[in-house]
Design a protein around this motif. Structure first.
Motif, short mmCIF file in Angstrom:
data_model
loop_
_atom_site.label_atom_id
_atom_site.label_comp_id
_atom_site.label_asym_id
_atom_site.label_seq_id
_atom_site.Cartn_x
_atom_site.Cartn_y
_atom_site.Cartn_z
N MET A 1 -44.18 10.58 0.90
CA MET A 1 -43.88 11.60 0.36
C MET A 1 -44.57 12.79 1.27
SD MET A 1 -45.12 13.00 -3.39
CE MET A 1 -44.48 11.64 -4.20
N THR A 2 -43.78 13.90 1.62
CA THR A 2 -44.63 14.76 2.48
C THR A 2 -45.78 15.36 1.87
OG1 THR A 2 -43.10 16.66 1.46
CG2 THR A 2 -42.18 15.23 3.17
N ALA A 3 -46.40 15.94 2.55
CA ALA A 3 -47.86 16.82 2.33
C ALA A 3 -47.23 18.08 1.38
CB ALA A 3 -48.51 17.15 3.63
N GLU A 4 -46.32 18.89 1.67
CA GLU A 4 -45.84 19.86 1.00
C GLU A 4 -45.29 19.51 -0.38
OE1 GLU A 4 -41.83 23.23 1.29
OE2 GLU A 4 -42.71 21.92 2.93
N LEU A 5 -44.48 18.52 -0.69
CA LEU A 5 -44.29 17.96 -1.98
C LEU A 5 -45.30 17.49 -2.70
CD1 LEU A 5 -42.19 17.42 -4.07
CD2 LEU A 5 -41.65 15.29 -2.88
N LYS A 6 -46.28 16.81 -2.16
CA LYS A 6 -47.50 16.47 -2.91
C LYS A 6 -48.32 17.71 -3.23
CE LYS A 6 -48.66 11.96 -0.55
NZ LYS A 6 -49.47 11.18 0.13
N ALA A 7 -48.50 18.60 -2.35
CA ALA A 7 -49.16 19.76 -2.91
C ALA A 7 -48.44 20.64 -4.04
CB ALA A 7 -49.43 20.91 -1.59
N GLU A 44 -36.24 12.51 -2.68
CA GLU A 44 -37.82 12.27 -2.37
C GLU A 44 -38.60 11.94 -3.46
OE1 GLU A 44 -41.49 13.40 0.63
OE2 GLU A 44 -39.68 14.55 0.48
N ALA A 45 -38.43 12.95 -4.47
CA ALA A 45 -39.42 12.93 -5.54
C ALA A 45 -38.72 12.06 -6.67
CB ALA A 45 -39.27 14.40 -6.30
N ALA A 46 -37.46 12.11 -6.60
CA ALA A 46 -36.85 11.25 -7.72
C ALA A 46 -37.12 9.47 -7.33
CB ALA A 46 -35.40 11.11 -7.78
N THR A 47 -36.85 9.14 -5.91
CA THR A 47 -37.26 8.01 -5.47
C THR A 47 -38.83 7.58 -5.67
OG1 THR A 47 -35.63 8.19 -3.77
CG2 THR A 47 -37.13 6.43 -3.16
N TRP A 48 -39.69 8.41 -5.57
CA TRP A 48 -41.10 7.91 -5.90
C TRP A 48 -41.34 7.98 -7.19
CZ3 TRP A 48 -44.83 10.51 -8.67
CH2 TRP A 48 -46.12 10.16 -8.47
N GLN A 51 -38.00 4.69 -8.64
CA GLN A 51 -38.01 3.31 -7.93
C GLN A 51 -39.63 2.95 -7.42
OE1 GLN A 51 -35.33 4.05 -4.53
NE2 GLN A 51 -33.80 3.28 -5.51
N THR A 52 -40.41 3.73 -6.81
CA THR A 52 -41.46 3.43 -6.42
C THR A 52 -42.57 3.15 -7.59
OG1 THR A 52 -41.47 4.66 -4.52
CG2 THR A 52 -43.64 3.97 -5.04
N LYS A 60 -47.18 11.96 -18.53
CA LYS A 60 -48.32 12.87 -18.66
C LYS A 60 -48.70 13.50 -17.33
CE LYS A 60 -49.52 11.76 -22.98
NZ LYS A 60 -48.97 12.42 -23.98
N ALA A 61 -48.89 14.87 -17.35
CA ALA A 61 -49.21 15.44 -16.04
C ALA A 61 -50.39 14.98 -15.15
CB ALA A 61 -49.16 16.89 -16.38
N VAL A 62 -51.41 14.71 -16.13
CA VAL A 62 -52.65 14.09 -15.71
C VAL A 62 -52.37 12.93 -14.84
CG1 VAL A 62 -54.88 13.33 -16.31
CG2 VAL A 62 -54.02 15.15 -17.29
N LYS A 63 -51.55 12.03 -15.37
CA LYS A 63 -50.95 10.76 -14.53
C LYS A 63 -50.53 10.78 -13.48
CE LYS A 63 -48.48 6.59 -15.66
NZ LYS A 63 -47.87 5.77 -16.51
N ILE A 64 -49.59 12.05 -13.36
CA ILE A 64 -48.87 12.03 -12.04
C ILE A 64 -49.55 12.55 -11.13
CG2 ILE A 64 -46.89 13.35 -11.16
CD1 ILE A 64 -45.97 11.10 -12.90
N ARG A 65 -50.79 13.58 -11.54
CA ARG A 65 -51.45 14.22 -10.55
C ARG A 65 -52.41 13.31 -9.79
NH1 ARG A 65 -55.70 18.00 -13.20
NH2 ARG A 65 -56.44 15.86 -13.71
N ASP A 66 -52.80 12.34 -10.84
CA ASP A 66 -53.58 11.00 -10.32
C ASP A 66 -52.93 10.35 -9.39
OD1 ASP A 66 -55.74 12.54 -11.56
OD2 ASP A 66 -55.89 10.92 -13.18
N LEU A 67 -51.71 10.11 -9.69
CA LEU A 67 -50.79 9.09 -8.68
C LEU A 67 -50.79 9.72 -7.41
CD1 LEU A 67 -48.29 7.58 -11.02
CD2 LEU A 67 -50.22 6.58 -9.64
N VAL A 68 -50.50 11.04 -7.23
CA VAL A 68 -50.08 11.53 -6.15
C VAL A 68 -51.27 11.84 -5.24
CG1 VAL A 68 -49.33 14.00 -5.16
CG2 VAL A 68 -48.14 12.90 -7.19
N ARG A 69 -52.66 12.29 -5.92
CA ARG A 69 -53.91 12.03 -4.90
C ARG A 69 -54.14 10.96 -4.44
NH1 ARG A 69 -57.59 15.65 -9.46
NH2 ARG A 69 -56.62 17.45 -8.86
#
Length: 69
Positions: A1-7, A44-48, A51-52, A60-69
């Motif tokens: 995942m790109t840094a831009e999408l993560k941010a 890219e987001a859908a695959t992450w 699939q991933t 939960k937004a908290v879960k997603i944020r923690d996974l991305v970090r």
């Protein structure tokens, strides 16, 4: 995942959590406008998301944020 999408994901999650609390849920569509103006990044987001991590449609937004970090 790109840094831009993560941010972007972290920013959206933090905004939603601040607005609606830590139990707020969202789907990967929350990171995009209502029109498909960047299919490569959407996929890219859908695959992450699908699939991933095999996440449900809403998480939960908290879960997603923690996974991305």
């Amino acid at each position: 995942m790109t840094a831009e999408l993560k941010a972007k994901i972290i920013h959206v999650c933090n905004t939603k959590i601040a607005q609606k609390g830590e139990n707020v849920g969202l789907s990967f569509y929350a990171f995009f406008a209502n029109k498909n103006d960047n299919p490569k990044v959407l996929m890219e987001a859908a695959t992450w998301w699908i699939q991933t991590h095999q996440l449900d449609h809403f998480e939960k937004a908290v879960k997603i944020r923690d996974l991305v970090r």
